[in-house]
Structure formats: structure tokens, C-alpha cells
Design an enzyme around this catalytic site. Sequence first.
Site, short mmCIF file in Angstrom:
data_model
loop_
_atom_site.label_atom_id
_atom_site.label_comp_id
_atom_site.label_asym_id
_atom_site.label_seq_id
_atom_site.Cartn_x
_atom_site.Cartn_y
_atom_site.Cartn_z
N TYR D 52 41.74 45.21 45.65
CA TYR D 52 42.33 44.80 44.37
C TYR D 52 42.87 46.04 43.68
O TYR D 52 42.33 47.13 43.85
CB TYR D 52 41.28 44.10 43.48
CG TYR D 52 40.92 42.70 43.94
CD1 TYR D 52 40.12 42.50 45.05
CD2 TYR D 52 41.40 41.58 43.27
CE1 TYR D 52 39.79 41.22 45.48
CE2 TYR D 52 41.08 40.29 43.69
CZ TYR D 52 40.27 40.12 44.80
OH TYR D 52 39.95 38.84 45.23
N GLU D 53 43.92 45.87 42.88
CA GLU D 53 44.59 47.04 42.33
C GLU D 53 43.75 47.82 41.33
O GLU D 53 44.08 48.93 40.95
CB GLU D 53 45.93 46.64 41.70
CG GLU D 53 45.80 45.73 40.51
CD GLU D 53 47.14 45.12 40.07
OE1 GLU D 53 48.08 45.12 40.87
OE2 GLU D 53 47.21 44.68 38.92
N SER D 54 42.61 47.24 40.91
CA SER D 54 41.70 47.97 40.05
C SER D 54 40.97 49.09 40.79
O SER D 54 40.22 49.84 40.18
CB SER D 54 40.67 47.01 39.46
OG SER D 54 40.03 46.29 40.49
#
Lengths: 271, 271, 251, 251
Positions: D52-54
Amino acid sequence: MVLPLDEAVRTLVHDGDTVALEGFTHLIPVAAGHEIIRQGLRDLTLVRMTPDIVYDQLIGAGCARKLVFSWGGNPGVGSLHRFRDAVTHGWPLPLQIEEHSHAGMTNRYVAGASGLPFAILRGYSGTDLVGNNPNISTVTCPFSGQEVAAVPAVDPDVTVIHAQRADRSGNVQLWGITGIQKEAALAAERVLVTVEEVVETLDPVPGQVLLPGRIVDAVSVVPGGAAPSYAHGYYERDNSAYKAWDEIGRDREAFNAWLEEQIGAPAAGAT
Amino acid sequence: MVLPLDEAVRTLVHDGDTVALEGFTHLIPVAAGHEIIRQGLRDLTLVRMTPDIVYDQLIGAGCARKLVFSWGGNPGVGSLHRFRDAVTHGWPLPLQIEEHSHAGMTNRYVAGASGLPFAILRGYSGTDLVGNNPNISTVTCPFSGQEVAAVPAVDPDVTVIHAQRADRSGNVQLWGITGIQKEAALAAERVLVTVEEVVETLDPVPGQVLLPGRIVDAVSVVPGGAAPSYAHGYYERDNSAYKAWDEIGRDREAFNAWLEEQIGAPAAGAT
Amino acid sequence: MTTVTWTSDEIMTVTAARSLEDHMSCFVGIGLPSTAANVARRTHAPGLWMVYESGTLGTVPDHLPLSIGDGILADTADTVVSVPEVFNYWLQAGRIDVGFLGAAQIDRYANINTTVIGDYHSPEVRLPGAGGAPEIAASCREVIVIMRHSSRAFVDQVDFVTSVGHGRGKGDRERLGLRGAGPTRVITDLGVLEPDPGTGELVLTGVHPGVEIAQVTEATGWDLRTAENVIGTPAPTDTELSVVRSLTGAR
Amino acid sequence: MTTVTWTSDEIMTVTAARSLEDHMSCFVGIGLPSTAANVARRTHAPGLWMVYESGTLGTVPDHLPLSIGDGILADTADTVVSVPEVFNYWLQAGRIDVGFLGAAQIDRYANINTTVIGDYHSPEVRLPGAGGAPEIAASCREVIVIMRHSSRAFVDQVDFVTSVGHGRGKGDRERLGLRGAGPTRVITDLGVLEPDPGTGELVLTGVHPGVEIAQVTEATGWDLRTAENVIGTPAPTDTELSVVRSLTGAR
């Protein structure tokens, strides 16, 4: 170093400043954003990769002249209605926007933290972001001749973040999803950190980011200061508050009532 | 995934490769370097920010055609005599050198890890490194007009590092001074990691770097594999070995005796 | 009555240590710079914030490290960051007050050579090379150089400019885009040299107790100018000496 | 005898899940892509490596996150890295096999719009913007788009190119320096579209059970071409449906 939040905001944030409130879904400095609204700051250039409800509130309250961002929405819920209203109807004020991708914003912060005038990345090529944003350009690799994207550093006057803990020397410790906070803090001229608690000793935590006190200008103790986002190890994300915001944000009157009742700030403009 | 060291080196390192053995004072992959000598690999382009005694040994043994580096010495002791002998007398073979600063090498690895053709930094300006290294250039910021230094990415065929632990899936965990290992590994086509031990579960450690198994090609269990450098939490730096190397490295015959006796490799050249 | 005596390395170290103010951030090279910074931290500058290029920020080692990456530096640091971070986010970003450097050669304009003696392509002596020095010299607010005085080391022009001091004179740093002030003091076992504010040329501004100016000019490979007032370095105090010796293991 | 029924979102999600192979690395956007990736991991692709881009790498959440940065993603990840690292060291470096994206608008050449409907400077509808999508579309080895079919969403030309699919046709990606293959499948609640290998134009290659081709062309804002063999999507299995429902909380 450790100051009440109102005093910290009064000292560090000024009308016309470029202000970044960062926190990637996690540890969003919501209480500090509300204090900026309460103090009636104006003409801010607001920077944030993912403007969500606290930015919707700042924009709706008329604090912002410009928004620099890469994704603006209510995560998992939908759109930001105050942001939309400002962009499409200029209410309560017209809002300039400067739009990037996450990769671009990320590298703008990295350049700011690194003392470089710009950053390079593989990005933007072929998109309509290019023609609509003069802060997206290209440079050519002097070795391979390849062209890559270039974006200028972002150097906020103030960066505001929320963290789990600090000590009395202003060393700040945060963990969980650490996002872009380190770079956003290092890129700024001044740094304000709200924390869940001040402790005597910052025992190391796996995955932590530690910001040395010498780059932090003020620490304010604000337990719950990231709600309705979350603070890993302290409290969970309040998904219902995100959903509830949709209805408040949709309506100018409901929003103004929220401003007056929840923040103690004046209504934002003729509805 | 978990292979004996000799098999891992045989599989992953080939004559003519560009090979980076990294570890900034801490966790230097010395045992893997010795295995490269033992297998008689030739024509390597050796990359390392701080070539120290294991690179002196590789160079003395005739494994290297070229050295790319930023600081070559016996830390806290003095010079590298095999390196000097290769540079000034071509013994046992002539050695090409490409020389950077630490800041430059660091950013070359960052560019490699990032899939970029080059990196920018504030560096080199006014130094004689510029004229003597075609891999130092400049680019101009398209926004401010400022000129900054540019260096090409380093993309090793193989990066070799030493770490404290791995699990059976090849996830690698290292902590203490973590240096440039993450970037060096991510920049490489193939990655070999020697570890103190393989464990069932990698319990998180503050300050750790975790390299996911999917970027690691082989893990070899070599307890003590970083000695005479150190492995934080496992063993200390053996300063006496660094001091003792000075005498061995100074003399071609003593060095050849060391090669034969300690490594089981043939002598390097006519003394 | 006590007779205090000291070695030339000891007074050099103590004098260098005194150049650091409390709470400064200091990028520390190994060897004499590291000893001097640690003396400062144990005497007048307990809040000195030492950074080693291995990524240890705010480290407070209880003994002198042999290398820039000893375990003790990590164990006692405020935080340990990666090598890219220490160079990009801390040094390059201009967050370090003082860079403490050693050198093999230094010249009239405080340019530093740690690369080769002789010709680069067929060197007389091959030295370790640049390491962190070029960017320390470029980006720290100021640089202090610590090295032993000799006419082989103090030369009219260095054989190789590894790190820029004041270039070929005043204005060169600005022209080259170097943001820090560059070398503001060179501290040796004989005395102290500082750049002339007008020209950037190093001039003798201090001598250690018992050292004659002639000794210094003799040990300098160019026609060393002398400041109007050459200051005599105060002798090391008992405390300073005992700290130096506890660190270096002497006596 | 069992009669299995499902919603159009459910067969879309299951079909998207089936596009993922075990042990692939997948960059997951929130919403439908996240549901589909998590279905794959709980059915045929237990080794799916979700990013996930987090910054959560190799995460295995036990329930669907509401945002790309929920705590459960960090708690269950192989490791959590900073946002610069996930974008530069993982996505940009070309380490991700599949990007799973949603969109507000997609066009004939699979270009994606998540920015505005209408004119950029005076938009009819202001959408959230680019987020990670432009570089996911550029750098993943391939991209799978998951979105509901409608002629408002499937348009001849997007109002704003947020993320490049196949540009104005074959060869454009190479010309633009985009290294991944771009969108290889668009999975909707009606069927599956794939780019024509010769032209890059999306053509209908599959329909879900009970869906007529005419329904799909009707719901597409350009003159949608149909592949020679339009494949019927296999119905979701009981297992797939129960996994989807356990994740989404339906029945």
C-alpha cells in the site's frame, strides 16, 4: 520548547505562511489545524500530500489562499465538499491549486529536507498534470541522455505534525506508518509537533522515526490531537467521524454551525 | 534461498562482474570477500564507499580490474598497502580507479535503488575530483537556474552484505549502524547476504533495516562472517586484527603467505 | 607548586576543543578531530551535538572510537540514521555548525588534500581519498582543520584539491556555490592559523606556549604572514589535560 | 442443489482477484482494488505480496482497511517504510508486478482520469486527483483497472489524463519513457476489456454470466470493438463468494 498549543500556533504560524500539516492517514495533526482555524489565520498556502477533512475544514473556514497537494478526498468515504465548493464556486474564497502526484510531492519534500533546489523522478510523463502546473519540468541525465521529471523543493515556513511522544528536550518519537513526516519536518523553516504525551525517556520502539529536538521549535501536549485519524498504540481511527463529515461538509450552513459550535470560530461567509 | 557460502558465491558472482561489498565500518562481509578470493574470481569492478582491509585483500589477490570508491584506508590505522602497491606499481595487476566523495557514492547508490539514471547533490564543486572522473557532472535546476552536481547511478551486478539475522524466506534483518546497505542491495541485480544466524521469526528490533526476501537471492549462514569488523549485538570489532593487517599488507611475501595459509588461495604474483 | 607539562599533540587537541561552543552541532572526523570534540564535550561544551558520518546523530561515546562507525557511537546516539540521510538530510541541508577535519596537505588558501602526494595518475603517495571531506568543507557553517605542522604538509599549493578551503582567494567560495564559511581556523601542534578576512590567505594568529614564531614560519611551506597581534595560546588546564589523557589512554 | 447468486460488484471483485498470481507483488489502491487483492490472497494466491502506498510492504490485514494507511496494514506488514521509500525504492525502481487501480473515467486507450470531469480550470466535478496513480500506471510491470461500467465512465477520450494507459495508441508508452506494460485488463461489473495487441485500443474480451455483449457496448461511450472470442467469465465459486462477503461484511 514545550508550549500550550494556542501559544505554539501564535508563535510559529503567521498569515501568509506556507504551512504543511503532514501525516499519511496516520497521526494527522487535526487539533493543530483546528487551532489555526480558531486563531483566524489567513492567506495560507497549505501544503499536504493528502488533504482530507482537516484541510476541508481549513479551506472552508477561509484560511487558505492556495492548496498544494496530490490527492484530496475523504479517504474511504468520498469527496471533500468544502474543497470542491472553494474550487468550483470560490466559497468562501477562491482557492488556487497546485497539483502533483504522490511521487512528485514526496520528492519535493525530500529535496526540501536535503537542501536541494529540486528533485528528479520518473513521473508525470504523458499526463495532463504537466501542462497545468509550471512546477513540473524535466532535466536530461548528463550521462545517459535520458529525460526525467523535475519538481522544485517544497520548503514550508512551518511544518506541523502529530507524534506519539516527545521528551522535555523536544526530541520527538513516532512510529507505525511514518509517512512523509520526517522529510516534511526537515524541509521546514519552523516545526511544531503536537504529541500524545511528554515522557522522561524515549525508549526505542521498532520502526520509530526520531526527530532530534534541535530541529523542533515547539512541542505541545495534545492527547487525542490526531483524532479522528489515529495514533498507533494510543487510539484507533474513528471511521464514523469521517463518514459523518460528509454530511456536515456538504452544506455551507451545517459547516458554519460546525465552525461556531465545535471550533468556536466565526462563520465563514454568506451562505 | 539458504545456501552454503561457496555455492552462493559460485552461483551469484562471475568473472567481470561489478560487485559491491558494503557495510559502513559495521557488518563488513569479510568472509564472503575471502570466498571470492578463494574461488579465484577475476576482472571484477569492485565498488565500495570505504574499501578497507578486505578490499586490500581482494586487490592484492588480483581479483579486481577496477575500484570505485570514496575513501580507501585501514580505519584508525593507516593506509592500505596492497591498494597502494596496485595503484603505484601495478602489482599484481594494474588497478583502474574511479574516485568519488562519500556524498557522491551515497547518492549513486540511492539512484541505483530508485531506478533513476543519475542523482543530484550539492558536492564536488571546485575539487580536483571533477576533472579526474568523467562520472562527475552537473545539471541545472529548471526552476531556480542553480547548478548542482550529478553522478550516475551505480547498479552492481551483485551486492554482498552481512547481517545479523535472516528467516527461512530470506527476509534479512540488520541493525546498529545500517550505513548504505539497504540502497546497495536495492541497487543490485543480485543480492547475497551472509548472516550470523537464521531464525524462525524476526522479532522487530529498534533501528532495524528489514530487507524483504524477494530482493535477496541467497542467504548464507556464516557466524563471525563480519570479523574483524563487528556485528552489533553479536561481537565487537577486533581492533588488533586491523593493526596486525598493516604489517602483513605492507609486504608482498607476507601477503602471499597470508593468502596461502589463511585463505587457501594461490600466491598472487611474482614478488 | 605544580609544574604542568604537556605534549604538542595535547595542546593542539585542547586548543581545538576550545574552538567548539556548547550546543553546537559538529561533524566529527576520526583521529585528532574526534579526540578534540570529545574533550570539548567533557569540559566546557557538555551539550555538543556530535555527528559521525556513519549516521550516529548526537552521540556521546564513553571512550574514543577507533573508527567513525564503532558500536559505541550507535549505542549512545540520540538516533542512528542511514548514510544517505546523514549526508543529504543533515550535512547537505546545512544543519551542521562546525566540521572538524584533518588533512595530509593544506595550502595557503586552506585547500585540503587527502587524495595523493604527487601526480594524480602516478602518485608518489596514494592517500585514502575524499571520504566525507569535500561536502563537510562545502556545507558546514564553518570548518576547523586540525593537523600537525610541517613544511611537507603546509604547502603553497596542494597537489590535489580534495576539499575546497578558500580556493584561490576571497570570493571563490561564493563563485563555486559553497554555502558554508569554509575553514575559519587551522589548529596545529605549533599554533593557530586563520584566513585573512580580506584575502582568504592563512595567516598566523596564535602560537602555543614555548613556540617561537620563527619555528612556525620554518615549518610552513609558503611565506607565512603573521597577524599584527599573535596571541599566545593559554596553557591547558589540569582538567583539560586529565580529560585528554583519560581519552587517549596516555599516562 | 444449490443456487448461487451474486451481485455485479461481487463478480467484478472475484474476476479481478483471479487476475493475480500467487507470489506476485501488487500495489493496491483503496476500494475495489483492495477488496480484490485481499480476496486473491485468501483464495488462490496466499503468497500475494501486497504493497500500500502508505509504505506497508507485504501486509496481510485480517480485515479490509478503510484507508490506505489503516493501523492493521502496519501491524501485519513484513516491514513499514517511509513514503519516499515506497515510491522511489519500490514503485519507481520497477519492483512491483501489478498495479491495481480504480478510476472515475477511462478512455478507449485505457488512459485514466481521477482529477476532474469537465474543464480543468472550471470543473463540472472536482475529483480527488492523482495520488499514486500516475507512477503506478507508469512503473508497475502491468496495471489492472477495476471500475463499474457506464457510458459516463467509459469515454472516448478522458477529460484529463491523470495516468497514462496507452496514450493515443501503440508505441506511445515507449515514446513517453513509461517502462511498464500499462493496463493489460480492465475489469468491470459487466465484463473484461483488454488492449488490442496491435493498436492498444481496449476491446471486449469477456462478459460475466448473464451479461449480453450489447449491454456492454451500450454502457461504453465509444464504439467498443469485440474480440473474436468473447469469453464467458466463470461464475464465482462458493468459496470465492464467502471470502468476498466475509471481507465486505455482506451476508
